[in-house]
Motif scaffolding. Sequence first.
Motif, PDB file in Angstrom:
ATOM      1  N   LEU A 130      12.546  11.170  -7.021  1.00 22.88           N
ATOM      2  CA  LEU A 130      11.212  11.260  -6.430  1.00 22.88           C
ATOM      3  C   LEU A 130      11.300  11.355  -4.910  1.00 22.88           C
ATOM      4  O   LEU A 130      12.085  10.659  -4.278  1.00 22.88           O
ATOM      5  CB  LEU A 130      10.421  10.015  -6.810  1.00 22.88           C
ATOM      6  N   LYS A 131      10.474  12.224  -4.336  1.00 26.77           N
ATOM      7  CA  LYS A 131      10.371  12.356  -2.882  1.00 26.77           C
ATOM      8  C   LYS A 131       8.902  12.394  -2.529  1.00 26.77           C
ATOM      9  O   LYS A 131       8.086  12.880  -3.309  1.00 26.77           O
ATOM     10  CB  LYS A 131      11.058  13.624  -2.398  1.00 26.77           C
ATOM     11  N   GLY A 132       8.578  11.891  -1.368  1.00 27.73           N
ATOM     12  CA  GLY A 132       7.193  11.928  -0.922  1.00 27.73           C
ATOM     13  C   GLY A 132       6.964  10.992   0.235  1.00 27.73           C
ATOM     14  O   GLY A 132       7.836  10.201   0.599  1.00 27.73           O
ATOM     15  N   SER A 133       5.771  11.075   0.796  1.00 30.22           N
ATOM     16  CA  SER A 133       5.419  10.237   1.934  1.00 30.22           C
ATOM     17  C   SER A 133       3.909  10.222   2.095  1.00 30.22           C
ATOM     18  O   SER A 133       3.193  10.982   1.448  1.00 30.22           O
ATOM     19  CB  SER A 133       6.079  10.761   3.211  1.00 30.22           C
ATOM     20  N   GLY A 134       3.449   9.344   2.972  1.00 34.17           N
ATOM     21  CA  GLY A 134       2.017   9.258   3.217  1.00 34.17           C
ATOM     22  C   GLY A 134       1.677   8.198   4.236  1.00 34.17           C
ATOM     23  O   GLY A 134       2.527   7.770   5.022  1.00 34.17           O
ATOM     24  N   VAL A 136       0.827  -1.191   0.000  1.00 33.03           N
ATOM     25  CA  VAL A 136       0.000   0.000   0.000  1.00 33.03           C
ATOM     26  C   VAL A 136       0.859   1.238   0.000  1.00 33.03           C
ATOM     27  O   VAL A 136       0.553   2.215  -0.681  1.00 33.03           O
ATOM     28  CB  VAL A 136      -0.934   0.007   1.224  1.00 33.03           C
ATOM     29  N   LEU A 137       1.933   1.189   0.766  1.00 31.00           N
ATOM     30  CA  LEU A 137       2.826   2.336   0.814  1.00 31.00           C
ATOM     31  C   LEU A 137       3.337   2.663  -0.561  1.00 31.00           C
ATOM     32  O   LEU A 137       3.484   3.810  -0.943  1.00 31.00           O
ATOM     33  CB  LEU A 137       4.019   2.039   1.728  1.00 31.00           C
ATOM     34  N   SER A 138       3.679   1.683  -1.293  1.00 36.37           N
ATOM     35  CA  SER A 138       4.219   1.852  -2.626  1.00 36.37           C
ATOM     36  C   SER A 138       3.195   2.427  -3.564  1.00 36.37           C
ATOM     37  O   SER A 138       3.529   3.028  -4.572  1.00 36.37           O
ATOM     38  CB  SER A 138       4.701   0.507  -3.112  1.00 36.37           C
ATOM     39  N   LEU A 139       1.944   2.240  -3.282  1.00 31.22           N
ATOM     40  CA  LEU A 139       0.877   2.716  -4.146  1.00 31.22           C
ATOM     41  C   LEU A 139       0.928   4.216  -4.339  1.00 31.22           C
ATOM     42  O   LEU A 139       0.629   4.710  -5.419  1.00 31.22           O
ATOM     43  CB  LEU A 139      -0.479   2.346  -3.553  1.00 31.22           C
ATOM     44  N   VAL A 140       1.258   4.918  -3.286  1.00 35.94           N
ATOM     45  CA  VAL A 140       1.298   6.362  -3.400  1.00 35.94           C
ATOM     46  C   VAL A 140       2.458   6.717  -4.320  1.00 35.94           C
ATOM     47  O   VAL A 140       3.567   6.311  -4.112  1.00 35.94           O
ATOM     48  CB  VAL A 140       1.492   7.013  -2.027  1.00 35.94           C
ATOM     49  N   THR A 141       2.177   7.464  -5.374  1.00 34.70           N
ATOM     50  CA  THR A 141       3.176   7.660  -6.406  1.00 34.70           C
ATOM     51  C   THR A 141       3.579   9.103  -6.592  1.00 34.70           C
ATOM     52  O   THR A 141       3.271   9.956  -5.810  1.00 34.70           O
ATOM     53  CB  THR A 141       2.668   7.045  -7.711  1.00 34.70           C
ATOM     54  N   LEU A 142       4.250   9.381  -7.747  1.00 32.16           N
ATOM     55  CA  LEU A 142       4.959  10.608  -8.029  1.00 32.16           C
ATOM     56  C   LEU A 142       4.229  11.658  -8.845  1.00 32.16           C
ATOM     57  O   LEU A 142       3.246  11.382  -9.453  1.00 32.16           O
ATOM     58  CB  LEU A 142       6.224  10.211  -8.788  1.00 32.16           C
ATOM     59  N   ALA A 143       4.825  12.872  -9.001  1.00 32.41           N
ATOM     60  CA  ALA A 143       4.303  13.910  -9.900  1.00 32.41           C
ATOM     61  C   ALA A 143       5.289  15.037 -10.035  1.00 32.41           C
ATOM     62  O   ALA A 143       6.428  14.783 -10.287  1.00 32.41           O
ATOM     63  CB  ALA A 143       2.961  14.409  -9.403  1.00 32.41           C
ATOM     64  N   ALA A 144       4.852  16.298  -9.929  1.00 26.30           N
ATOM     65  CA  ALA A 144       5.752  17.453 -10.049  1.00 26.30           C
ATOM     66  C   ALA A 144       5.782  18.122  -8.692  1.00 26.30           C
ATOM     67  O   ALA A 144       6.020  17.461  -7.741  1.00 26.30           O
ATOM     68  CB  ALA A 144       5.270  18.360 -11.149  1.00 26.30           C
ATOM     69  N   ALA A 145       5.488  19.399  -8.552  1.00 30.63           N
ATOM     70  CA  ALA A 145       5.468  20.024  -7.238  1.00 30.63           C
ATOM     71  C   ALA A 145       4.629  19.140  -6.334  1.00 30.63           C
ATOM     72  O   ALA A 145       4.010  18.199  -6.799  1.00 30.63           O
ATOM     73  CB  ALA A 145       4.878  21.410  -7.347  1.00 30.63           C
ATOM     74  N   GLN A 146       4.576  19.416  -5.074  1.00 29.13           N
ATOM     75  CA  GLN A 146       3.899  18.510  -4.157  1.00 29.13           C
ATOM     76  C   GLN A 146       2.498  18.181  -4.663  1.00 29.13           C
ATOM     77  O   GLN A 146       1.606  19.010  -4.663  1.00 29.13           O
ATOM     78  CB  GLN A 146       3.840  19.132  -2.771  1.00 29.13           C
ATOM     79  N   VAL A 154       1.315   8.974 -11.091  1.00 28.78           N
ATOM     80  CA  VAL A 154       2.415   9.874 -10.785  1.00 28.78           C
ATOM     81  C   VAL A 154       2.963  10.397 -12.105  1.00 28.78           C
ATOM     82  O   VAL A 154       3.277   9.610 -13.002  1.00 28.78           O
ATOM     83  CB  VAL A 154       3.533   9.149 -10.005  1.00 28.78           C
ATOM     84  N   ALA A 155       3.054  11.678 -12.226  1.00 26.90           N
ATOM     85  CA  ALA A 155       3.570  12.312 -13.440  1.00 26.90           C
ATOM     86  C   ALA A 155       2.863  11.778 -14.683  1.00 26.90           C
ATOM     87  O   ALA A 155       3.479  11.563 -15.718  1.00 26.90           O
ATOM     88  CB  ALA A 155       5.076  12.122 -13.543  1.00 26.90           C
TER      89      ALA A 155
END
Length: 162
Positions: free
Chosen positions: A133-137, A12-22, A65-66
């Motif tokens: 890529l950076k991010g969290s959730g 599930v953690l991996s599900l959250v993905t990427l993009a550009a600005a937050q 993501v993106a």
Amino acid sequence: MMLRRVLLGACVLSLVTLAAAQTKVSGSAQCTKPDIQQKVDVPDHPGHTFSVSQFKCTWSKPMEVAGIQDKDGVDTGLGELHGDAGTSHGYYVDTFANGDKTYVHWQGTDSMKDGTSQGKWIYTGGTGKFKGLKGSGTYKGKYAQDGTVSFDVEGDYTLPKM
């Protein structure tokens, strides 16, 4: 079962993905019974165990993501159970429709009584379009009687400007 929850949490953690600005992301994944699962009892008191497991997950509601949707991944986790409560942590490798991957580290808690798992995740890297890529959730998981687990994931991400 706790090991499965730990692994599912990783998926599930991996599900959250990427993009550009937050950018906010969310998704839902379904994970199989573990392909690999080992449990070792700790002889200090009843119900104390360590476990390691690995299983495959697919996104029933993909994260994007993106502009690219994730499709599936592999979750590998470690867990420690004390009776009906436990902690777990691990890694999820998420594969996207274009073949690029993201790497996620997750950690959380598990309730055997309720058949649930919840915790936090963070991106630790990625390939191709997701490099930097950076991010969290957060994630929430629910275990089924057949050993499978479903996860709901949400968070946000940023990608470096190219």
